[in-house]
Design an enzyme around this catalytic site. Structure first.
Site, mmCIF file in Angstrom:
data_model
loop_
_atom_site.group_PDB
_atom_site.id
_atom_site.type_symbol
_atom_site.label_atom_id
_atom_site.label_comp_id
_atom_site.label_asym_id
_atom_site.label_seq_id
_atom_site.Cartn_x
_atom_site.Cartn_y
_atom_site.Cartn_z
ATOM 1 N N SER A 73 0.807 -1.215 0.000
ATOM 2 C CA SER A 73 0.000 0.000 0.000
ATOM 3 C C SER A 73 0.841 1.266 0.000
ATOM 4 O O SER A 73 0.297 2.365 -0.021
ATOM 5 C CB SER A 73 -0.920 0.008 1.222
ATOM 6 O OG SER A 73 -0.180 0.194 2.408
ATOM 7 N N THR A 190 -2.809 2.643 2.688
ATOM 8 C CA THR A 190 -2.065 3.865 3.021
ATOM 9 C C THR A 190 -1.533 3.676 4.426
ATOM 10 O O THR A 190 -2.036 2.812 5.151
ATOM 11 C CB THR A 190 -3.047 5.072 3.020
ATOM 12 O OG1 THR A 190 -3.603 5.226 1.719
ATOM 13 C CG2 THR A 190 -2.407 6.372 3.457
ATOM 14 N N THR A 208 1.418 6.938 0.829
ATOM 15 C CA THR A 208 0.649 5.909 0.128
ATOM 16 C C THR A 208 1.142 5.707 -1.309
ATOM 17 O O THR A 208 1.753 6.606 -1.899
ATOM 18 C CB THR A 208 -0.837 6.328 0.064
ATOM 19 O OG1 THR A 208 -1.619 5.259 -0.446
ATOM 20 C CG2 THR A 208 -1.040 7.545 -0.837
ATOM 21 N N ARG A 218 -3.472 10.134 -11.256
ATOM 22 C CA ARG A 218 -4.501 10.285 -10.211
ATOM 23 C C ARG A 218 -3.820 10.597 -8.873
ATOM 24 O O ARG A 218 -2.868 9.941 -8.470
ATOM 25 C CB ARG A 218 -5.313 8.991 -10.096
ATOM 26 C CG ARG A 218 -6.385 8.999 -8.990
ATOM 27 C CD ARG A 218 -5.907 8.353 -7.710
ATOM 28 N NE ARG A 218 -6.969 8.192 -6.717
ATOM 29 C CZ ARG A 218 -6.761 7.841 -5.453
ATOM 30 N NH1 ARG A 218 -5.547 7.609 -5.017
ATOM 31 N NH2 ARG A 218 -7.769 7.720 -4.615
ATOM 32 N N THR A 241 -7.186 6.882 5.950
ATOM 33 C CA THR A 241 -6.918 5.895 4.902
ATOM 34 C C THR A 241 -8.268 5.506 4.294
ATOM 35 O O THR A 241 -9.312 5.763 4.879
ATOM 36 C CB THR A 241 -6.223 4.634 5.462
ATOM 37 O OG1 THR A 241 -7.082 4.017 6.435
ATOM 38 C CG2 THR A 241 -4.892 4.976 6.127
ATOM 39 N N GLY A 242 -8.213 4.869 3.138
ATOM 40 C CA GLY A 242 -9.457 4.488 2.471
ATOM 41 C C GLY A 242 -9.678 5.314 1.226
ATOM 42 O O GLY A 242 -8.734 5.921 0.695
#
Ligand code: GLY
Length: 338
Positions: A73, A190, A208, A218, A241-242
């Site tokens: 990650s 992350t 991340t 991106r 995170t997420g």
């Protein structure tokens, strides 16, 4: 007026209410996403106890995870973009100085958190991107290397070759396919790490490789101050995170800190920011059949008094903590069962 180690200057109008006397923690506290257990949080805490500034301590902690080729990650071994190129994002924010630094779309440098720290220390800017970030890193002695590890390459190749049955890419099978390969599809792993030292000084870092197999260029929430990270030395520090896109459109980490400023415990502030995401998620492609978001976001926070907590849209997650009781994981409070 001096409060702890922070200096509050009264506004010219003098109309603001006198700030409450802020309590400082009895001992330092470090929180992180679950992949910060135990090495990241323990290292950061030990460094703070040894007198290292909190900002350097949290960066030292996440550096261990960036260097770990088995964590897909972040950093070395992070999952690449759709072209197979690892692109890293990171930010740091130092409550004591009120300064921040960040990099995004950084290629071939395994420690974007350290580059973000250099942006904070050695430039008058906050965010450097892409080629400019890489040139800046090289100028500061960071060494370029291939970040796509053999296992990350196999995961990416499997994803690429199974995207369509109308192209000429044939998927590998059997022992050539990494275990649980599909679990890596579309992940936004992350590491975030935030800390408060004994004097109540706060710092945070988020780093991340971003969304696995993203469109090149991106940028997620991690390098965006206010989204993936926010620190206010008078209040607290928060990170996330997420799904970064959900966090960007709600300025999530800033929202957590503002809820703490309004008096909420860090865990409740994180939960309130999760509710904000649910309220703002209306596009049909982001909703499940039951109307709940079809993604997850996790928040981690610590306040100036040393209280800490974490929450997520959905139950089942955990986060890392280290204080005088040692490193451990604790439950993230979920807004929904699942
Ligand atoms: N939260 C990491 C990302 O969306 O890139």
């Amino acid at each position: 007026m001096m409060l702890g180690s922070g200096c509050l200057v009264a506004p010219k109008s003098g109309s603001a209410a006198a700030p409450a006397v802020l309590r400082t923690p009895k001992h330092p506290v470090v929180v992180a996403s679950a992949n910060g257990h135990p090495a990241c949080v323990q290292t950061a805490l030990e460094k703070i106890l040894a007198g290292t500034p909190a900002i350097d301590a949290v960066v030292a902690g996440v550096t261990l995870v960036e260097d770990d080729p088995n964590d897909h990650s972040v950093g070395l071994g992070g999952l690449p973009n759709e072209d197979g190129e690892v692109e890293l994002d990171a930010s740091v924010m130092d409550g004591k100085s009120g300064l921040a630094g960040a990099v995004c779309s950084l290629r071939r440098i395994k420690n974007p958190s350290q580059v973000a720290l250099a942006v904070m220390r050695y430039t008058d800017h906050v965010l450097l991107s892409g080629e400019g970030a890489r040139a800046f890193a090289r100028a500061h002695g960071f060494v370029e290397q291939e970040l796509l590890t053999p296992e990350a390459r196999e995961i990416w190749l499997y994803w690429k070759s199974t995207m369509s049955d109308k192209d000429d890419w044939l998927p590998k099978t059997g022992k050539d396919v990494p275990a649980n390969v599909k679990a890596f599809f579309g992940i936004t792993g992350t590491i975030n790490c935030c800390a408060v030292d004994r004097d109540g000084n706060l710092a945070g870092v988020t780093t991340t490789s971003g969304l696995a197999f993203k469109i090149p260029g991106r940028v997620g929430d991690s390098p965006l101050i206010g989204a993936g990270l926010f620190v206010d030395n008078g209040v607290g520090a928060a990170g996330s995170t997420g799904r970064g896109e959900a966090n960007i459109v709600t300025a999530g980490s800033h929202t957590v800190v503002e809820f703490m400023r309004a008096g909420k415990h860090p865990k409740d502030a994180c939960l309130a920011a999760c509710k904000r995401i649910v309220e703002s998620t209306r596009a049909p492609h982001l909703l499940r059949a039951d109307g709940k978001p079809d993604f997850n976001v996790n928040y981690y926070a610590v306040d100036r008094q040393g209280r800490y907590g974490g929450a997520a849209l959905f139950d089942g997650g955990s986060f890392a903590v280290c204080d005088v009781k040692g490193p451990r994981t604790e439950k993230l409070e979920g807004l929904f069962d699942r």
